[in-house]
Design a protein around this motif. Sequence first.
Motif, PDB file in Angstrom:
ATOM      1  N   GLU A  52       1.055  -1.138  -0.253  1.00 27.68           N
ATOM      2  CA  GLU A  52      -0.468   0.145  -0.311  1.00 27.68           C
ATOM      3  C   GLU A  52       0.338   1.390  -0.014  1.00 27.68           C
ATOM      4  OE1 GLU A  52      -3.139   0.308   2.718  1.00 27.68           O
ATOM      5  OE2 GLU A  52      -3.188  -1.893   2.908  1.00 27.68           O
ATOM      6  N   GLU A  96       0.021   7.681   3.036  1.00 28.83           N
ATOM      7  CA  GLU A  96      -1.114   8.423   3.049  1.00 28.83           C
ATOM      8  C   GLU A  96      -0.883   9.618   3.162  1.00 28.83           C
ATOM      9  OE1 GLU A  96      -3.964   6.316   5.194  1.00 28.83           O
ATOM     10  OE2 GLU A  96      -4.058   4.027   4.122  1.00 28.83           O
ATOM     11  N   ALA A 127      -2.486  12.971   4.590  1.00 25.53           N
ATOM     12  CA  ALA A 127      -3.333  13.207   5.916  1.00 25.53           C
ATOM     13  C   ALA A 127      -4.371  14.178   5.904  1.00 25.53           C
ATOM     14  CB  ALA A 127      -3.178  12.152   6.638  1.00 25.53           C
ATOM     15  N   ASN A 167       1.666   9.078   6.738  1.00 16.69           N
ATOM     16  CA  ASN A 167       1.534   7.556   6.936  1.00 16.69           C
ATOM     17  C   ASN A 167       2.089   6.767   6.245  1.00 16.69           C
ATOM     18  OD1 ASN A 167       0.859   5.224   7.730  1.00 16.69           O
ATOM     19  ND2 ASN A 167      -1.761   5.428   8.370  1.00 16.69           N
ATOM     20  N   VAL A 223       1.987   9.020  -4.652  1.00 14.81           N
ATOM     21  CA  VAL A 223       1.097  10.379  -4.468  1.00 14.81           C
ATOM     22  C   VAL A 223       1.292  11.984  -4.097  1.00 14.81           C
ATOM     23  CG1 VAL A 223      -0.737  10.378  -2.374  1.00 14.81           C
ATOM     24  CG2 VAL A 223       0.448   7.936  -2.562  1.00 14.81           C
ATOM     25  N   GLU A 248      -3.358  15.545  -0.887  1.00 14.24           N
ATOM     26  CA  GLU A 248      -4.423  14.166   0.115  1.00 14.24           C
ATOM     27  C   GLU A 248      -5.151  13.597  -0.472  1.00 14.24           C
ATOM     28  OE1 GLU A 248      -5.487  17.508   3.490  1.00 14.24           O
ATOM     29  OE2 GLU A 248      -5.155  18.181   2.632  1.00 14.24           O
ATOM     30  N   ASP A 249      -5.759  12.345  -0.494  1.00 21.04           N
ATOM     31  CA  ASP A 249      -6.239  11.738  -1.043  1.00 21.04           C
ATOM     32  C   ASP A 249      -7.501  12.199  -0.855  1.00 21.04           C
ATOM     33  OD1 ASP A 249      -7.860   9.576  -2.224  1.00 21.04           O
ATOM     34  OD2 ASP A 249      -6.821   8.116  -1.518  1.00 21.04           O
ATOM     35  N   LYS A 260      -8.956   6.076   2.012  1.00 14.37           N
ATOM     36  CA  LYS A 260      -8.118   5.005   0.739  1.00 14.37           C
ATOM     37  C   LYS A 260      -8.913   4.316   0.224  1.00 14.37           C
ATOM     38  CE  LYS A 260      -5.097   1.645   4.111  1.00 14.37           C
ATOM     39  NZ  LYS A 260      -4.897   0.609   5.070  1.00 14.37           N
TER      40      LYS A 260
END
Length: 834
Positions: free
Chosen positions: A25, A28, A30, A49, A120, A123-124, A128
């Motif tokens: 994965e 992330e 945040a 993260n 990435v 922010e997504d 997730k």
Amino acid sequence: FFGGSQSNVDAYGTGPLGCESPPLEPPEIAAQYAISVGREEAILKAQINPVFFPDATYFVEYGTGKCSEGGCGEILPMRGLTSKSVNKAIATAGVILEGLEPGTTYHYRFVAQSSGGGPVFGEDPDGKEGEEASFQKGVERTFRTFSSAGPPLSCTANQAFRTGFSAELPDCRAYEMVSPLEKGNADVALWIGKGGSPARRFEIDQSATSGDMFTFTSTTAFADPEAAPFYSQYLAERGGGGWASESISPPRTESPLTADGLTTEFQGLSANLCMAWLRHNSVATLADGAIEKYLNLYRRENCSDLPSYEALSTVEPPNRAPDKYDVVTGGFSTDGTHSIFTANDSLHADAPMLKEQELLLYEHTPEGLRFVCYLPNGSPSSKACAAGTGAGPGGTESSVHNAISADGSRIFWTAFSGDTGFGSNPGAPGQIYARINGEETVEVSGSKSPESAWYWTAADDGSKAIFEFSQGPLKDQLYEFDVATETATLIAGEVDGPMGASEDASRIYFASKEDLDGGGPANTGAHNLYLYEADEADFSFIMALAAEDIRGTHVVPAPIDDVPFQRAGRVSADGQHATFTSVASPMPNGYDNLDAVSGEPVQEVYRYDAEEGILVCVSCNPTGARPAGESIGDVEEPYWVAARIQGWEALQHAPRVISEDGSRVFFESREALVARDTNGAWDVYQWEEAGRGSCDEGTATFDQASGGCIDLISAGKSPANSVFLDADASGEDVFIGTQSSLISQDYGLNDVYDARIGGGFTPPATPTECEGEACQSPPPPPPDLTPASAAVEGEGNVTHSRPKRCKRRTHKVKKGGKVRCVRKSHRSHRKTAR
């Protein structure tokens, strides 16, 4: 642990080999945010993260266009996030951006990757997800650098006075020193009481509506005082050559045995400051009719050539010794002819005899003393009673706004239930009544229910009252009572409390858990802040408040509170504008109000325009950086504050943090909202809407998000905190307390300054050699006496033994054994004027 039994497992050895690898994965992101922005530099951070992968790395891309559209051409070097295998967000180190353009909006986003996946981007937005497409459309952020200082204002009327710190002020303001240079080495308007105690309930710092007079409190006596009480009060008046201050604390002899000597004597002043109401604890009296050896209430005439006193409490307490007697001002009419006060004894033939701590309400009129608390059937109430709704020691935290009408003809009062003691159970005070012309009484809350109620406010003409039930089946229901028709109309239920109202009580700001906006954004169960307009019976939803915004304390006021002293909200006289604090973040697209260090939500200041239906954050950092707050209050449950407005002072006065027309808001900020604020302390700021004063969209301090200019009023250089004290009705005069020496002749100490539009004075010339009477040295300041210290021997009536007093602008000279008054020369007057 199960069913009262306890088990333990001990494991030994090196553990199994070849543990399963974490799933693949990507990291992330945040959160990503700016923690500091200047004119040419910024510092960015993120919360990332690594999802167990210790090789996670990140970098930042930024530019003046959208990153997702290729506008972020600048890329900073890649950095490692952590060497540990963890599954939680980790704060990155600060990433410094340099060489930025002033007054420019920049887009930025963090980019992260690891052997688990990536990169990435930002922010997504969907939470997730493992799909590469979601990484590419990650949320990016923006910040805006401070603009370069604009060209200096051209101020024809007072340009000569706009030097030094004054040159930076908006609106062609210039600093004027209000408190005197020579003041016995004392700090004034410091807002720290003797012994380091909070001083809000003890200080009165108030501007006249015109801005030409100001009263302030000092813990030290100076300037020819007639006494040195625990807190001394001063009145400053603006003249052609500067501000002149005089002590208005009355003369005193020894004090009765009462704790009152440890607080301020003054309990209220008229809007023009020409009248003052005070509670004097000297054994000797100040006027005919006052009672020797007892606390007395007086009305002082401040603007006459020779100040005078009128005794308001003229009946000797029949049942209380001097050390057991208490009397407190509850309000007064505009012209000062009618005053209401509470006393803990029967001062009228109809007043009942109650316990020592119970208070009764009286009215001083030109016709004499009246008892107020009569029931509708004409009989006197047998219960403790107070103006509005009483709370706190001696009623100092009472809700009494407009409890007496402007003309003195109507008084709203509460009959307290049971014999629990005045204000000792503020959640269940009693029934509310209206006394009309001293002749008849009508039920207010009792017209709807006999249960206990809490008075909020009333129209200034006494035509209506607003109250809330605090007990019974109607608990937390808000009503409007019309005096003419003697009817109570429901406004809302499940109310959290009041924020404020217009002077005619036609517009009311309050919070309720009900959904009152007809399918709009309000939610049932939330702390919904509303404006209620009585003429249309219409509700406007403003925002959802946080739980911390309901019920304040004297240390941390909140926008919603029954006690004005603990309320951080203010409404303009017409109700069209309001300003308040909140730790919620209601702004479109969510202003990031999380503290830059702690990550906790912080308090900011908001302004609401009812006519336009627009809410803006006036204290939010215009650069978009996270706020730099301060933790106050309970150590275990800290409350974070980045900006604040000054709450009500006890009983009578609310500092004008919003101008009469709502175009200016004055607040204090812990963080720098302009580039020249460099002291890291609390400073005073002004928010001004575009089109007013010197503010327009081209002004260097204009903030697009708030629609106005954010400017420093204090200097932003003193290591000590500066405080907003008050303003005149228009906001053209802004009075602050500061240790900054804002004019050249100020050599230090905490002083009162006026940042006045069109203001400023020519510095005094170096004094020449004195001649004759002008050579007399000013007397040394008196010692800082305790309340029990005797300033004068004996117990005689002060009005008979008062030493000769001189008119303003003159001073006493002893010659040939006689005392006479002579006009002050420039030199002799300079100790109280610039």
